[in-house]
Design a protein around this motif. Structure first.
Motif, mmCIF file in Angstrom:
data_model
loop_
_atom_site.group_PDB
_atom_site.id
_atom_site.type_symbol
_atom_site.label_atom_id
_atom_site.label_comp_id
_atom_site.label_asym_id
_atom_site.label_seq_id
_atom_site.Cartn_x
_atom_site.Cartn_y
_atom_site.Cartn_z
ATOM 1 N N GLY A 62 14.222 1.196 31.453
ATOM 2 C CA GLY A 62 13.635 1.862 30.267
ATOM 3 C C GLY A 62 14.652 1.870 29.299
ATOM 4 N N SER A 63 14.372 1.985 27.929
ATOM 5 C CA SER A 63 15.360 1.669 26.850
ATOM 6 C C SER A 63 14.744 0.410 26.080
ATOM 7 C CB SER A 63 16.786 1.404 27.091
ATOM 8 O OG SER A 63 17.334 2.494 27.747
ATOM 9 N N GLY A 64 13.548 0.032 26.206
ATOM 10 C CA GLY A 64 13.021 -1.051 25.567
ATOM 11 C C GLY A 64 12.962 -0.744 24.019
ATOM 12 N N THR A 65 12.862 0.628 23.686
ATOM 13 C CA THR A 65 12.763 1.040 22.310
ATOM 14 C C THR A 65 13.747 0.450 21.388
ATOM 15 O OG1 THR A 65 11.292 2.810 22.584
ATOM 16 C CG2 THR A 65 12.533 2.952 20.663
ATOM 17 N N LEU A 66 15.040 0.325 22.133
ATOM 18 C CA LEU A 66 16.288 -0.135 21.588
ATOM 19 C C LEU A 66 16.312 -1.532 21.165
ATOM 20 C CD1 LEU A 66 18.911 1.836 23.647
ATOM 21 C CD2 LEU A 66 17.990 2.351 21.178
ATOM 22 N N ILE A 67 15.247 -2.162 21.438
ATOM 23 C CA ILE A 67 15.014 -3.665 21.128
ATOM 24 C C ILE A 67 13.864 -3.889 19.959
ATOM 25 C CG2 ILE A 67 14.274 -5.766 21.741
ATOM 26 C CD1 ILE A 67 15.462 -5.413 24.398
ATOM 27 N N THR A 68 12.680 -2.938 20.353
ATOM 28 C CA THR A 68 11.683 -3.171 19.170
ATOM 29 C C THR A 68 11.906 -2.273 17.873
ATOM 30 O OG1 THR A 68 10.701 -1.335 20.662
ATOM 31 C CG2 THR A 68 9.996 -3.754 20.822
ATOM 32 N N PHE A 69 12.476 -1.128 18.338
ATOM 33 C CA PHE A 69 12.681 -0.160 17.044
ATOM 34 C C PHE A 69 13.531 -0.819 15.741
ATOM 35 C CE2 PHE A 69 14.359 3.603 14.776
ATOM 36 C CZ PHE A 69 13.480 4.065 14.305
ATOM 37 N N PRO A 70 14.772 -1.165 16.406
ATOM 38 C CA PRO A 70 15.626 -1.980 15.238
ATOM 39 C C PRO A 70 15.101 -3.171 14.678
ATOM 40 C CG PRO A 70 16.767 -1.287 17.362
ATOM 41 C CD PRO A 70 15.462 -1.195 17.682
ATOM 42 N N THR A 71 14.335 -4.077 15.478
ATOM 43 C CA THR A 71 13.601 -5.124 15.154
ATOM 44 C C THR A 71 12.753 -4.935 13.728
ATOM 45 O OG1 THR A 71 13.799 -6.082 17.278
ATOM 46 C CG2 THR A 71 12.152 -7.060 15.785
ATOM 47 N N LEU A 72 12.056 -3.778 14.177
ATOM 48 C CA LEU A 72 10.842 -3.287 13.081
ATOM 49 C C LEU A 72 11.747 -2.807 11.759
ATOM 50 C CD1 LEU A 72 8.434 -1.376 15.098
ATOM 51 C CD2 LEU A 72 8.360 -3.788 14.378
ATOM 52 N N LEU A 73 12.785 -2.282 12.012
ATOM 53 C CA LEU A 73 13.623 -1.704 10.697
ATOM 54 C C LEU A 73 14.029 -2.672 10.106
ATOM 55 C CD1 LEU A 73 15.722 1.572 12.160
ATOM 56 C CD2 LEU A 73 13.548 1.427 10.738
ATOM 57 N N ALA A 74 14.721 -3.892 10.920
ATOM 58 C CA ALA A 74 15.170 -5.103 10.205
ATOM 59 C C ALA A 74 14.155 -5.868 9.390
ATOM 60 C CB ALA A 74 15.830 -6.112 11.248
ATOM 61 N N PHE A 75 12.939 -5.510 9.648
ATOM 62 C CA PHE A 75 11.820 -6.281 8.884
ATOM 63 C C PHE A 75 11.472 -5.307 7.533
ATOM 64 C CE2 PHE A 75 11.336 -8.974 12.435
ATOM 65 C CZ PHE A 75 11.700 -10.231 11.854
ATOM 66 N N GLY A 76 12.074 -4.149 7.306
ATOM 67 C CA GLY A 76 11.607 -3.461 6.367
ATOM 68 C C GLY A 76 10.646 -2.119 6.767
ATOM 69 N N VAL A 77 10.394 -2.228 7.800
ATOM 70 C CA VAL A 77 9.242 -1.119 8.218
ATOM 71 C C VAL A 77 10.017 0.106 8.038
ATOM 72 C CG1 VAL A 77 7.570 -0.403 9.970
ATOM 73 C CG2 VAL A 77 8.163 -2.891 9.731
ATOM 74 N N PRO A 78 9.441 1.159 7.421
ATOM 75 C CA PRO A 78 9.706 2.643 7.375
ATOM 76 C C PRO A 78 9.976 3.147 8.485
ATOM 77 C CG PRO A 78 7.884 2.226 5.958
ATOM 78 C CD PRO A 78 8.026 0.850 6.632
ATOM 79 N N PRO A 79 11.091 3.842 8.776
ATOM 80 C CA PRO A 79 11.578 4.489 10.049
ATOM 81 C C PRO A 79 10.360 5.176 10.830
ATOM 82 C CG PRO A 79 13.256 4.824 8.564
ATOM 83 C CD PRO A 79 12.101 4.293 7.820
ATOM 84 N N VAL A 80 9.812 6.040 10.252
ATOM 85 C CA VAL A 80 8.749 6.851 11.085
ATOM 86 C C VAL A 80 7.438 6.119 11.393
ATOM 87 C CG1 VAL A 80 7.162 8.661 10.855
ATOM 88 C CG2 VAL A 80 9.279 8.976 9.828
#
Length: 253
Positions: free
Chosen positions: A25-43
């Motif tokens: 568990g904790s895969g979100t800590l990989i995908t979520f920061p990746t999306l933020l790095a590409f400029g995707v709005p947080p929500v």
């Protein structure tokens, strides 16, 4: 569709997240920061990530199906808690400010890591009390509300949801770590699934991101199931603790 390199990075992040979610568990800590790095709005990133990881959670549960044998009653009982918790968490994400829940995330992860570390000693004490008692006692009643609370957290954000679940299950239930990991995968799949359904109806979703993470997480979950099952309990516990500590550091920094 995102640019090719961006799409490839999101796909690979989904593979890694699917594998980590299945084992710990904790895969979100990989995908979520990746999306933020590409400029995707947080929500939008959080919502799209949650929906995309749901198929991977199901894939991970299927990968651990052998360890689920004999646990049907337990899974059905705890599934109701995860179902309710996932819906509540998803609604909270949509109606509360983002900072309201993220402030307590490091504390929750820290508690989960501590429970995993103490799990062998506590489980031995519980097993000793059960042997001293007449007959076999059912799982403690507190595991249901604890699973419900973890489901709320998972529906809201979900990073290290598996770490917290493994702490709850490991302390409350006298089972091997691998069999508890199988239950964890089912419960996480339920939380991600019901939260994803809420988001599909009322939230802003980037469906290209969902597709890329979903494909990656399904593949990664099968790889994680094949690898995770071979880990001895001490090694799996070490992985859980390391990922939990990295998650805490990520949020605190």
């Amino acid at each position: 569709m995102p640019p090719l390199l961006e799409a490839a990075a999101i796909l690979l992040a989904g593979v890694a997240a699917g594998g980590i979610n299945t084992v710990v568990g904790s895969g979100t800590l990989i995908t979520f920061p990746t999306l933020l790095a590409f400029g995707v709005p947080p929500v939008t990133a959080n919502v799209s990530n949650n929906i995309g990881l749901a198929p991977g959670s199901v894939s991970g549960a299927i990968g651990y199906r052998r360890e689920l044998v004999g646990q049907r009653a337990r899974v059905l009982r705890l599934a109701s808690a995860s179902l309710i918790g996932g819906v509540v968490g998803a609604v909270l994400l949509l109606v509360l400010p983002a900072d309201a829940f993220e402030t307590v995330v490091p504390v929750l992860i820290g508690v989960g890591v501590l429970m995993v570390l103490l799990q062998p000693r506590i489980s031995r004490a519980v097993a000793s009390r059960r042997r001293a008692a007449a007959g076999v006692r059912p799982d403690p009643r507190w595991t249901w509300p604890a699973t419900l609370a973890t489901g709320v957290y998972g529906g809201y954000f979900g990073a290290a949801q598996g770490v917290i679940l493994m702490g709850v299950l490991g302390i409350g239930i006298d089972e091997s770590l691998q069999r508890l990991n199988a239950v964890k995968n089912v419960l996480a799949a339920i939380v991600n699934g019901v939260a994803g359904l809420v988001f599909v109806v009322v939230a802003d979703v980037d469906w290209w991101i969902v597709l890329l993470i979903a494909v990656g997480s399904v593949v990664g979950a099968q790889l994680g199931a094949a690898f995770g099952r071979r880990l001895p309990p001490a090694a799996l516990r070490a992985v859980i603790v390391v990922v939990g500590l990295v998650a805490m550091a990520g949020f605190l920094l």
